[in-house]
Design a protein around this motif. Structure first.
Motif, PDB file in Angstrom:
ATOM      1  N   GLU A 165      18.787  12.216 -14.697  1.00 38.34           N
ATOM      2  CA  GLU A 165      19.784  11.801 -13.712  1.00 38.34           C
ATOM      3  C   GLU A 165      19.402  10.433 -13.139  1.00 38.34           C
ATOM      4  O   GLU A 165      18.225  10.121 -12.977  1.00 38.34           O
ATOM      5  N   LEU A 166      20.416   9.623 -12.835  1.00 34.12           N
ATOM      6  CA  LEU A 166      20.168   8.319 -12.239  1.00 34.12           C
ATOM      7  C   LEU A 166      19.644   8.459 -10.812  1.00 34.12           C
ATOM      8  O   LEU A 166      20.010   9.383 -10.095  1.00 34.12           O
ATOM      9  N   THR A 167      18.776   7.518 -10.420  1.00 35.87           N
ATOM     10  CA  THR A 167      18.221   7.528  -9.078  1.00 35.87           C
ATOM     11  C   THR A 167      19.265   7.058  -8.073  1.00 35.87           C
ATOM     12  O   THR A 167      20.016   6.124  -8.323  1.00 35.87           O
ATOM     13  N   GLY A 168      19.307   7.724  -6.914  1.00 38.79           N
ATOM     14  CA  GLY A 168      20.277   7.382  -5.886  1.00 38.79           C
ATOM     15  C   GLY A 168      19.695   6.449  -4.842  1.00 38.79           C
ATOM     16  O   GLY A 168      18.605   5.879  -5.006  1.00 38.79           O
ATOM     17  N   GLY A 169      20.418   6.294  -3.738  1.00 35.33           N
ATOM     18  CA  GLY A 169      20.028   5.355  -2.694  1.00 35.33           C
ATOM     19  C   GLY A 169      19.515   6.006  -1.434  1.00 35.33           C
ATOM     20  O   GLY A 169      19.724   5.494  -0.333  1.00 35.33           O
ATOM     21  N   ASP A 170      18.811   7.163  -1.545  1.00 35.06           N
ATOM     22  CA  ASP A 170      18.280   7.847  -0.370  1.00 35.06           C
ATOM     23  C   ASP A 170      17.019   7.153   0.140  1.00 35.06           C
ATOM     24  O   ASP A 170      16.216   6.640  -0.645  1.00 35.06           O
ATOM     25  N   TRP A 171      16.838   7.170   1.477  1.00 35.71           N
ATOM     26  CA  TRP A 171      15.604   6.620   2.044  1.00 35.71           C
ATOM     27  C   TRP A 171      15.184   7.422   3.269  1.00 35.71           C
ATOM     28  O   TRP A 171      15.968   8.147   3.870  1.00 35.71           O
ATOM     29  N   TYR A 172      13.892   7.281   3.600  1.00 35.33           N
ATOM     30  CA  TYR A 172      13.353   7.742   4.880  1.00 35.33           C
ATOM     31  C   TYR A 172      12.420   6.655   5.376  1.00 35.33           C
ATOM     32  O   TYR A 172      11.895   5.852   4.601  1.00 35.33           O
ATOM     33  N   ASP A 173      12.205   6.632   6.688  1.00 34.37           N
ATOM     34  CA  ASP A 173      11.320   5.595   7.225  1.00 34.37           C
ATOM     35  C   ASP A 173      10.838   5.990   8.608  1.00 34.37           C
ATOM     36  O   ASP A 173      11.534   6.672   9.367  1.00 34.37           O
ATOM     37  N   ALA A 174       9.636   5.557   8.931  1.00 32.33           N
ATOM     38  CA  ALA A 174       9.067   5.664  10.275  1.00 32.33           C
ATOM     39  C   ALA A 174       8.332   4.368  10.542  1.00 32.33           C
ATOM     40  O   ALA A 174       7.591   3.877   9.689  1.00 32.33           O
ATOM     41  N   LEU A 175       8.547   3.808  11.712  1.00 33.38           N
ATOM     42  CA  LEU A 175       8.004   2.483  12.012  1.00 33.38           C
ATOM     43  C   LEU A 175       7.585   2.433  13.470  1.00 33.38           C
ATOM     44  O   LEU A 175       8.347   2.829  14.360  1.00 33.38           O
ATOM     45  N   LEU A 225      12.592   6.330  13.690  1.00 27.19           N
ATOM     46  CA  LEU A 225      12.736   7.317  12.622  1.00 27.19           C
ATOM     47  C   LEU A 225      14.123   7.134  12.022  1.00 27.19           C
ATOM     48  O   LEU A 225      15.117   7.050  12.751  1.00 27.19           O
ATOM     49  N   SER A 226      14.209   7.079  10.704  1.00 26.58           N
ATOM     50  CA  SER A 226      15.528   6.940  10.085  1.00 26.58           C
ATOM     51  C   SER A 226      15.529   7.591   8.710  1.00 26.58           C
ATOM     52  O   SER A 226      14.511   7.622   8.012  1.00 26.58           O
ATOM     53  N   VAL A 227      16.683   8.124   8.349  1.00 24.37           N
ATOM     54  CA  VAL A 227      16.962   8.577   6.987  1.00 24.37           C
ATOM     55  C   VAL A 227      18.379   8.126   6.664  1.00 24.37           C
ATOM     56  O   VAL A 227      19.213   7.946   7.565  1.00 24.37           O
ATOM     57  N   LEU A 272       9.613  20.242  16.989  1.00 24.21           N
ATOM     58  CA  LEU A 272       9.637  19.654  15.653  1.00 24.21           C
ATOM     59  C   LEU A 272      11.049  19.175  15.358  1.00 24.21           C
ATOM     60  O   LEU A 272      12.018  19.917  15.549  1.00 24.21           O
ATOM     61  N   VAL A 273      11.190  17.920  14.930  1.00 17.86           N
ATOM     62  CA  VAL A 273      12.481  17.335  14.566  1.00 17.86           C
ATOM     63  C   VAL A 273      12.493  17.092  13.063  1.00 17.86           C
ATOM     64  O   VAL A 273      11.559  16.494  12.523  1.00 17.86           O
ATOM     65  N   LEU A 274      13.539  17.576  12.391  1.00 16.11           N
ATOM     66  CA  LEU A 274      13.663  17.435  10.937  1.00 16.11           C
ATOM     67  C   LEU A 274      14.897  16.608  10.629  1.00 16.11           C
ATOM     68  O   LEU A 274      16.015  16.962  11.037  1.00 16.11           O
ATOM     69  N   LEU A 275      14.710  15.503   9.926  1.00 18.18           N
ATOM     70  CA  LEU A 275      15.795  14.661   9.440  1.00 18.18           C
ATOM     71  C   LEU A 275      15.860  14.798   7.919  1.00 18.18           C
ATOM     72  O   LEU A 275      14.817  14.872   7.262  1.00 18.18           O
ATOM     73  N   HIS A 276      17.056  14.808   7.365  1.00 19.21           N
ATOM     74  CA  HIS A 276      17.173  14.945   5.911  1.00 19.21           C
ATOM     75  C   HIS A 276      18.431  14.264   5.414  1.00 19.21           C
ATOM     76  O   HIS A 276      19.380  14.034   6.173  1.00 19.21           O
ATOM     77  N   THR A 277      18.451  13.948   4.134  1.00 14.57           N
ATOM     78  CA  THR A 277      19.645  13.421   3.504  1.00 14.57           C
ATOM     79  C   THR A 277      20.388  14.543   2.806  1.00 14.57           C
ATOM     80  O   THR A 277      19.851  15.640   2.610  1.00 14.57           O
ATOM     81  N   ASP A 278      21.642  14.276   2.465  1.00 12.86           N
ATOM     82  CA  ASP A 278      22.474  15.273   1.797  1.00 12.86           C
ATOM     83  C   ASP A 278      21.841  15.647   0.457  1.00 12.86           C
ATOM     84  O   ASP A 278      21.298  14.800  -0.250  1.00 12.86           O
TER      85      ASP A 278
END
Length: 481
Positions: free
Chosen positions: A278-288, A297-299, A413-419
């Motif tokens: 499968e082709l790679t998508g454009g999902d990201w996560y980040d903490a800065l 915090l971002s996803v 606890l905070v959980l962030l996720h992509t679809d």
């Protein structure tokens, strides 16, 4: 068609006229907007993608025209079904989906089994191409209009309705007297007598020929856009490289801010790749870590797959980091991202959640753009936070994004996720599956332990798209994995 009271369902009351008028107005405004977008889309139709887009525009407009006509019928009420009314009634003006192709129409019929009497609406005569002055066909005669291969289907539906009191819901093709063939969708149900036996059968028949044609056109043009599997595989490697280069290479837990202090965050994150091939998508996560000890915090997820999408994701993530370091609040940050996507050479859509954590007040200020809201776990239970307003990035010019603030407690606890994190679930549908992990999270010592539970639960399942998960745990003591 006269209204009926079925054996087990009372007749529904029609909506108020004002309510239907409002729906008609909304539908027509949307149809006008869609038509304007179609006219602005300049293409000569020579490329497969152009043909696919044109087919989708046609299908959307056809369905909006269809909805407009059906709402108008609902507003005006059922037409007379007497023989005189049928003979004298002129065909109603109906918007055309394209050229001289008629919009799908709706007719009604009732067959009384006790008197062998049949009643048809004027629209049904027009759908079936029959002279309105002729008597309506009985149930035994109706199959004579049906295409030979579809007669067994109609016979089975009618038999199940009359004998077993089952509702009818199916399609078949009819051959009109002029030789034309139309596809008809029939819905109906039996009307039971006082003794429980079937006294009559009523049905609504809809000409869906143009709708099915539009759907076939979309399907065919979509198929022409599909590239061979070897092309997808050749793009997989180059697409993964920018994604892996940009995402934080975490091993074990990360603590932000880095300097010692109360109420810092214990962090862990993971990208779950799509299945091989499968082709790679454009999902990201980040903490800065931000100035003055705050943490970003971002996803997010940029729609599409391949090298261009992962490169666009890297651009977005760079913009997120730069604006956050400059002190931009989450809502304004997403508004600038929306403008950035709206003005790129190749417009795209994306979704995101952006949060700023303030350790001194233990508060999370966040905004979202068409993305699943963060999940908050506390004392063995979990819930999804109430999301402020926010549309998809790149969906509309000048969009504004609301903000929400959540007070956190030590141990939260905070959980962030992509679809796509939970295979088979999309958007907020994944929430219940994730909140089921709350009792196990309560027993975990670190964010990394919680991440391991998520991966064990959902990471090994085959997935068609990438997914990212980011876990942040409020703690007052340094945590080591």
């Amino acid at each position: 068609m006269p209204s009926h009271l079925s054996a087990d369902h009372p007749a529904a009351q029609p909506p108020g006229r004002g309510t239907v008028e409002a729906l008609i107005s909304q539908t027509r405004r949307l149809r006008g907007d869609m038509d304007a977008v179609r006219r602005d889309a300049r293409s000569d139709g020579s490329e497969p993608r152009d043909r696919w887009q044109r087919a989708l525009y046609d299908l959307a407009l056809h369905q909006l025209n269809d909805l407009d006509a059906h709402l108008a019928q609902l507003r005006d009420g059922p037409p007379p079904v007497t023989a005189t009314a049928r003979a004298d009634r002129a065909p109603a003006a109906v918007p055309a989906a394209r050229g001289d192709s008629l919009l799908s129409r709706v007719g009604s019929a009732e067959w009384n089994l006790l008197t062998d009497h049949a009643s048809w609406s004027g629209e049904l005569y027009e759908i079936l191409g029959r002279d309105a002055s002729t008597p309506p066909l009985t149930l035994d005669e109706l199959p004579s209009l049906v295409f030979d291969a579809d007669r067994p289907k109609l016979t089975s539906m009618v038999t199940d309705c009359l004998v077993d009191a089952k509702r009818i819901d199916g399609e078949f093709r009819i051959v009109r007297p002029d030789g034309g063939m139309r596809t008809v969708h029939m819905m109906g149900e039996p009307v039971l007598g006082s003794d429980g036996s079937t006294a009559s059968m009523w049905a609504v028949l809809r000409d869906v020929s143009e709708l099915r044609r539009s759907q076939r056109a979309v399907s065919e043009t979509r198929d022409s856009l599909r590239r061979p599997r070897d092309v997808a595989r050749s793009e997989h490697g180059p697409a993964v490289e920018p994604q892996e280069a940009v995402l934080p290479p975490w091993h074990g837990s990360l603590r932000l801010p880095r300097q010692d202090g109360p109420h810092s965050l214990d962090l862990a994150a993971r990208r779950l790749p799509a299945s091989p091939g499968e082709l790679t998508g454009g999902d990201w996560y980040d903490a800065l870590e931000l100035p003055e000890g705050e943490t970003l915090l971002s996803v997010g997820d940029l729609t599409g797959h391949g090298v261009a999408v992962t490169s666009g994701m890297a651009m977005l993530l760079g913009a997120v980091r730069g604006m956050a370091m400059a002190g931009t609040r989450p809502g304004k940050l997403l508004a600038w991202l929306n403008q950035l996507l709206d003005t790129t050479v190749e417009p795209a859509l994306g979704s995101a959640v952006c949060c700023r954590y303030r350790p001194e007040a233990r508060t999370l200020v966040w905004a979202q753009a068409g993305h699943p809201a963060p999940l908050l776990f506390r004392n063995g239970t979990g819930r999804r936070l109430n999301a402020p307003d926010g549309v998809l990035l790149g969906a509309t010019s000048g969009a504004t994004y609301g903000e929400a603030e959540e007070a956190l407690e030590e141990g939260d606890l905070v959980l962030l996720h992509t679809d796509g994190l939970v295979p088979g679930s999309s958007g907020t549908d994944a929430g219940p599956r994730l909140t089921d992990l709350a009792p196990r999270f309560a027993e975990a010592r670190t964010a990394q332990d919680c991440l391991r539970m998520v991966v064990e639960e959902f990471g090994e399942t085959a997935r068609q798209d990438d997914a990212c998960v980011l876990i942040a745990r409020v703690t007052s003591a340094r945590v080591t994995s």
